[in-house]
Design a protein around this motif. Structure first.
Motif, PDB file in Angstrom:
ATOM      1  N   ARG A   1     -15.486 -46.274  16.108  1.00 29.64           N
ATOM      2  CA  ARG A   1     -16.222 -45.712  15.794  1.00 29.64           C
ATOM      3  C   ARG A   1     -17.289 -46.186  14.731  1.00 29.64           C
ATOM      4  O   ARG A   1     -18.384 -45.321  14.749  1.00 29.64           O
ATOM      5  N   HIS A   2     -17.546 -47.374  14.898  1.00 29.14           N
ATOM      6  CA  HIS A   2     -18.970 -48.341  14.295  1.00 29.14           C
ATOM      7  C   HIS A   2     -19.079 -49.081  15.235  1.00 29.14           C
ATOM      8  O   HIS A   2     -20.110 -50.286  14.764  1.00 29.14           O
ATOM      9  N   TRP A   3     -19.439 -48.740  16.659  1.00 30.43           N
ATOM     10  CA  TRP A   3     -19.566 -50.034  17.617  1.00 30.43           C
ATOM     11  C   TRP A   3     -21.389 -50.140  17.368  1.00 30.43           C
ATOM     12  O   TRP A   3     -21.526 -51.549  17.818  1.00 30.43           O
ATOM     13  N   ARG A   4     -22.033 -49.468  17.277  1.00 31.09           N
ATOM     14  CA  ARG A   4     -23.389 -50.123  16.991  1.00 31.09           C
ATOM     15  C   ARG A   4     -23.829 -51.018  16.845  1.00 31.09           C
ATOM     16  O   ARG A   4     -23.914 -52.369  17.033  1.00 31.09           O
ATOM     17  N   PRO A   5     -23.797 -50.677  15.575  1.00 28.39           N
ATOM     18  CA  PRO A   5     -23.569 -51.943  13.973  1.00 28.39           C
ATOM     19  C   PRO A   5     -22.935 -53.216  15.092  1.00 28.39           C
ATOM     20  O   PRO A   5     -23.403 -53.858  14.544  1.00 28.39           O
ATOM     21  N   VAL A   6     -21.737 -52.570  15.115  1.00 27.43           N
ATOM     22  CA  VAL A   6     -20.700 -53.511  15.192  1.00 27.43           C
ATOM     23  C   VAL A   6     -21.229 -55.144  16.695  1.00 27.43           C
ATOM     24  O   VAL A   6     -21.597 -56.011  16.311  1.00 27.43           O
ATOM     25  N   SER A   7     -21.532 -53.977  17.161  1.00 24.86           N
ATOM     26  CA  SER A   7     -22.575 -54.622  18.950  1.00 24.86           C
ATOM     27  C   SER A   7     -24.259 -55.440  18.552  1.00 24.86           C
ATOM     28  O   SER A   7     -23.889 -56.427  19.053  1.00 24.86           O
ATOM     29  N   LEU A   8     -24.431 -54.748  17.839  1.00 25.92           N
ATOM     30  CA  LEU A   8     -26.073 -54.992  17.144  1.00 25.92           C
ATOM     31  C   LEU A   8     -25.462 -56.831  16.320  1.00 25.92           C
ATOM     32  O   LEU A   8     -26.067 -57.172  16.396  1.00 25.92           O
ATOM     33  N   VAL A   9     -24.335 -56.524  15.423  1.00 23.66           N
ATOM     34  CA  VAL A   9     -24.271 -57.654  14.786  1.00 23.66           C
ATOM     35  C   VAL A   9     -23.696 -59.014  16.292  1.00 23.66           C
ATOM     36  O   VAL A   9     -24.251 -60.156  15.511  1.00 23.66           O
ATOM     37  N   GLY A  10     -22.501 -58.755  16.494  1.00 24.42           N
ATOM     38  CA  GLY A  10     -22.218 -59.610  17.816  1.00 24.42           C
ATOM     39  C   GLY A  10     -23.360 -60.288  18.034  1.00 24.42           C
ATOM     40  O   GLY A  10     -24.162 -61.737  19.061  1.00 24.42           O
ATOM     41  N   ILE A  11     -24.701 -59.530  19.237  1.00 21.69           N
ATOM     42  CA  ILE A  11     -25.835 -59.686  20.149  1.00 21.69           C
ATOM     43  C   ILE A  11     -26.020 -60.344  18.937  1.00 21.69           C
ATOM     44  O   ILE A  11     -26.732 -61.826  19.223  1.00 21.69           O
ATOM     45  N   GLY A  12     -26.853 -60.914  17.287  1.00 29.10           N
ATOM     46  CA  GLY A  12     -27.294 -61.282  16.308  1.00 29.10           C
ATOM     47  C   GLY A  12     -26.446 -62.230  16.765  1.00 29.10           C
ATOM     48  O   GLY A  12     -27.573 -63.469  16.562  1.00 29.10           O
ATOM     49  N   VAL A  13     -25.915 -62.639  16.338  1.00 29.41           N
ATOM     50  CA  VAL A  13     -24.643 -63.474  16.164  1.00 29.41           C
ATOM     51  C   VAL A  13     -25.058 -65.064  17.040  1.00 29.41           C
ATOM     52  O   VAL A  13     -25.072 -65.864  16.850  1.00 29.41           O
ATOM     53  N   VAL A  14     -24.618 -64.175  18.210  1.00 26.70           N
ATOM     54  CA  VAL A  14     -24.171 -64.611  19.384  1.00 26.70           C
ATOM     55  C   VAL A  14     -25.892 -65.624  19.704  1.00 26.70           C
ATOM     56  O   VAL A  14     -26.169 -66.407  20.184  1.00 26.70           O
ATOM     57  N   TRP A  15     -27.624 -64.277  19.510  1.00 20.76           N
ATOM     58  CA  TRP A  15     -28.451 -64.845  19.958  1.00 20.76           C
ATOM     59  C   TRP A  15     -29.406 -65.665  18.691  1.00 20.76           C
ATOM     60  O   TRP A  15     -28.642 -67.174  19.587  1.00 20.76           O
ATOM     61  N   LEU A  16     -28.489 -66.085  17.448  1.00 24.17           N
ATOM     62  CA  LEU A  16     -28.721 -67.273  16.888  1.00 24.17           C
ATOM     63  C   LEU A  16     -27.868 -68.560  17.149  1.00 24.17           C
ATOM     64  O   LEU A  16     -28.925 -69.433  16.690  1.00 24.17           O
ATOM     65  N   GLY A  17     -26.990 -68.261  17.250  1.00 25.69           N
ATOM     66  CA  GLY A  17     -25.882 -69.395  17.590  1.00 25.69           C
ATOM     67  C   GLY A  17     -26.800 -69.839  18.952  1.00 25.69           C
ATOM     68  O   GLY A  17     -27.105 -71.219  18.808  1.00 25.69           O
TER      69      GLY A  17
END
Length: 694
Positions: free
Chosen positions: A41-57
């Motif tokens: 249902r909320h794939w866009r915010p979840v995807s953005l959070v996932g991208i942000g976490v991997v990127w910051l890592g």
């Protein structure tokens, strides 16, 4: 146990018995399916959070690795090749058939015509120490044109503004700016009106030309200064061609909109009476779209004036030169006075063309009026015609006298308003900086430490491939496959330019400025959209800020904050807020009154109304405001390279001033173009996507 005996045990208890029955748990899905359902249902915010976490890592782990940082004097093979291309262009000017028989005649023709006009209106002509038409004749001529096209009030405004140009000490430079502006607008009108008409009458032509207009509007103005200077050389020709590229799209688009907006029923009626397409165009479409077309000319004129000042970097004549010199020497007083002359010119041209648009609409309605109205208006038209003829005679006499008498040819040295005003501004600036230096330093340091530096570290110190993948993922999630494809191409262009690290620094500054712009625009826009008194007070201020050419914003920002990155952010903020605020306000005001009344009937508070109803229903306008604010900010952040903004803007300026860095400056222009196209496409497609979802 049989199936028949199992079924009664599976029945759910009704009401509160379901939750109060001992030994039972609610019939909810298990944790895994619940998480999956939430993610779907909320794939866009979840995807953005996932991208942000991997990127910051990746940034935290590999900080400073593969950043592609390039030293100030270092150059890549591509940049060295661009230097060789410049050298080849220089030699081709004397050997190439295209340059000798096509480009050079066009360049010489434009330069010659500008020089000829300067000899008539602003500069000493052959055999004379003064122009052919002196200051009195120029004032009378411009005032008469304003009277003829826009009325008495515009005539008075033009007369006062033109006299102030001289009293400020910038008579010749101001008239040069008007020459370049009118020259460019004239060419845009000759080329843009027919193109807009053809686009309005042919969908195929519109579909073919629209992407080119998109590219011309998306390109930051700095991006094509160097290539055009390479082709046309340094001087008026390159400045005018640059101005035409920047000013043509608004005129073409607004003309197309005006022609296409004519009622189809009217066209059908005219066609049924046997009119040819040409007759329908001349007798119906053009008269009915006249006011809209004049609005297009207004926008074209304002764009040309804005660009004519920036074109001073390639030796374009006009007020841009003293502004640029004052900025480079940190002379805030002189920069303010010359910038004020540009503001007055912008107000003069904007109000005059706007009034001309209104007058054309009134005249069109009068021509379509009843027979009784025609009798009343005939006398008014006769009186106006007599007034214009009489004023033309007065203007002709003034032109003749200014040609004969030296005192009426050379603008008088007194009263000198520019020098005391510059001194007063410098003194006021020194007092302001001294008084509020604590606050301005705190604001600059706080924003830099909390926003600019961390974001620049994340963007510029991440491995280039991690940054590229993060941008690609964000583009796909927010805007879809097309935007992601454009992002890949633009990233490849930036990598090829050899300025990935500088591009990320520019992107960081742009995003910080755009973030502040959107926050302020949403707050002001919601206030304006919900309150008519607030709109009536704030909107004129926004209109005034939109009238000011972008170059002028650097002056107060430089005075308050000095030559730093924050100066570019402050100037970009002032430049981007007006358009974004207006879009948000219009979007909030456009929310259905039925929805607002329904929410009020449920007892919602003002905050709930804003957060739950108005902003969600106006989200397309908010995203569009983000798009426009981002592009406006990008153009100003690049201009901010003149006052210590760094990044790609500084490299473009350095490419003009240092011949050995020409290739690097040209590569910076290419990288700016790619960055602008990428941001524009992401935000545009996001606007379309969020606007289409409910």
């Amino acid at each position: 146990m049989s199936i028949a005996t199992e079924r009664p045990n599976r029945r759910r208890p009704s009401g509160g018995a379901r939750s109060n029955s001992p030994g039972r748990t609610p019939a909810t899905p298990s944790g895994g399916p619940a998480v999956l359902g939430f993610c779907r249902r909320h794939w866009r915010p979840v995807s953005l959070v996932g991208i942000g976490v991997v990127w910051l890592g990746l940034w935290a782990t590999l900080m400073g690795v593969d950043t592609l940082e390039l030293g100030g004097a270092d150059k890549t093979d591509f940049q060295l090749w661009l230097n060789s291309v410049r050298d080849a262009f220089d030699s081709a000017r004397t050997n190439s058939f295209v340059f000798q028989h096509i480009v050079q005649p066009v360049t010489d023709g434009i330069n010659g015509l500008v020089t000829f006009l300067q000899g008539i209106f602003s500069q000493a002509s052959d055999g004379r120490p003064v122009p052919e038409i002196g200051w009195l004749g120029v004032v009378a001529l411009l005032a008469w044109l304003a009277l003829a096209f826009a009325g008495v009030r515009s005539m008075l405004l033009v007369g006062v503004c033109v006299l102030l140009f001289g009293f400020f000490g910038y008579w010749a430079q101001s008239i040069d700016t008007l020459i370049v502006t009118f020259f460019a607008v004239g060419i845009c009108t000759v080329a843009g009106l027919p193109l807009g008409i053809v686009m309005a009458r042919s969908r195929r032509v519109s579909a073919a030309v629209s992407p080119l207009l998109d590219l011309m509007q998306t390109l930051p103005s700095f991006a094509y200064l160097a290539p055009l200077a390479l082709v046309f050389g340094i001087g008026p020709a390159a400045a005018i061609v640059t101005t035409i590229i920047y000013s043509l799209p608004p005129l073409v688009r607004i003309t197309e909109h005006g022609i296409r907006g004519v009622s189809p029923a009217t066209l059908e009626a005219v066609t049924s009476m046997g009119s040819t397409p040409w007759q329908a165009l001349v007798k119906v479409q053009l008269p009915m779209a006249r006011r809209t077309i004049v609005v297009g000319i207004n926008q074209c004129t304002m764009a040309a004036l804005s660009m004519a000042t920036i074109a001073a970097l390639i030796n374009g004549p006009g007020l841009g030169t003293p502004v640029l010199q004052a900025l480079q020497s940190l002379d805030v007083g002189s920069a303010f006075v010359s910038g004020l002359a540009i503001v007055l010119m912008a107000i003069m041209l904007d109000r005059t063309t706007t009034r001309a648009s209104e007058r054309s609409g009134i005249e069109a309605r009068m021509q379509r009026g009843s027979g009784e109205g025609q009798t009343g208006t005939f006398g008014g038209r006769q009186m106006r015609r007599t007034t214009i003829i009489a004023s033309a005679v007065v203007a002709a006499v003034a032109i003749y006298l200014s040609h004969i008498y030296l005192a009426l040819s050379k603008f008088p040295a007194s009263p000198d308003l520019g020098t005391p005003l510059a001194k007063a501004v410098s003194a006021a600036t020194d007092w302001t900086v001294g008084t509020f230096s604590g606050f301005t330093e705190w604001l600059k340091d706080t924003v830099t430490a909390l926003l600019v530096d961390p974001l620049q570290s994340v963007l510029a110190q991440s491995p280039w491939w991690a940054m590229a993948l993060a941008l690609l993922g964000i583009a796909f999630v927010l805007a879809g496959l097309r935007a992601a494809t454009v992002t890949i191409v633009c990233e490849a262009v930036i990598l090829g330019s050899g300025l990935w690290n500088e591009s990320m620094k520019t992107l960081a500054t742009t995003l910080v400025a755009a973030f502040v712009v959107i926050i302020v625009a949403v707050c002001l826009g919601v206030w304006m959209g919900r309150s008519k008194p607030a709109d009536s007070v704030i909107r004129p201020v926004l209109d005034a800020f939109q009238t000011i050419p972008s170059f002028v914003y650097l002056v107060p920002a430089l005075a308050l904050f000095g030559p730093t990155r924050f100066t570019a952010i402050a100037a970009a903020f002032a430049y981007g807020v007006p358009i974004a605020t207006k879009l948000v306000a219009d979007g909030v005001r456009g929310v259905s009154p039925v929805a607002v009344e329904a929410a009020e009937s449920l007892g919602t508070t003002s905050w709930q109304m804003i957060a739950k109803v108005q902003l969600p229903m106006a989200r397309a306008a908010v995203v569009l405001a983000a798009n426009q604010g981002l592009l406006y900010v990008l153009s100003m952040v690049v201009v901010g390279g003149l006052v210590g903004g760094g990044g790609l803007g500084y490299l473009v300026v350095a490419g003009f001033s240092q011949s050995q860095l020409f290739g690097k400056g040209l590569a910076a222009g290419i990288a700016i173009t790619a960055l602008g196209v990428m941001l524009d496409r992401i935000t545009q497609h996001a606007t379309a996507r969020f606007g289409s979802t409910r």
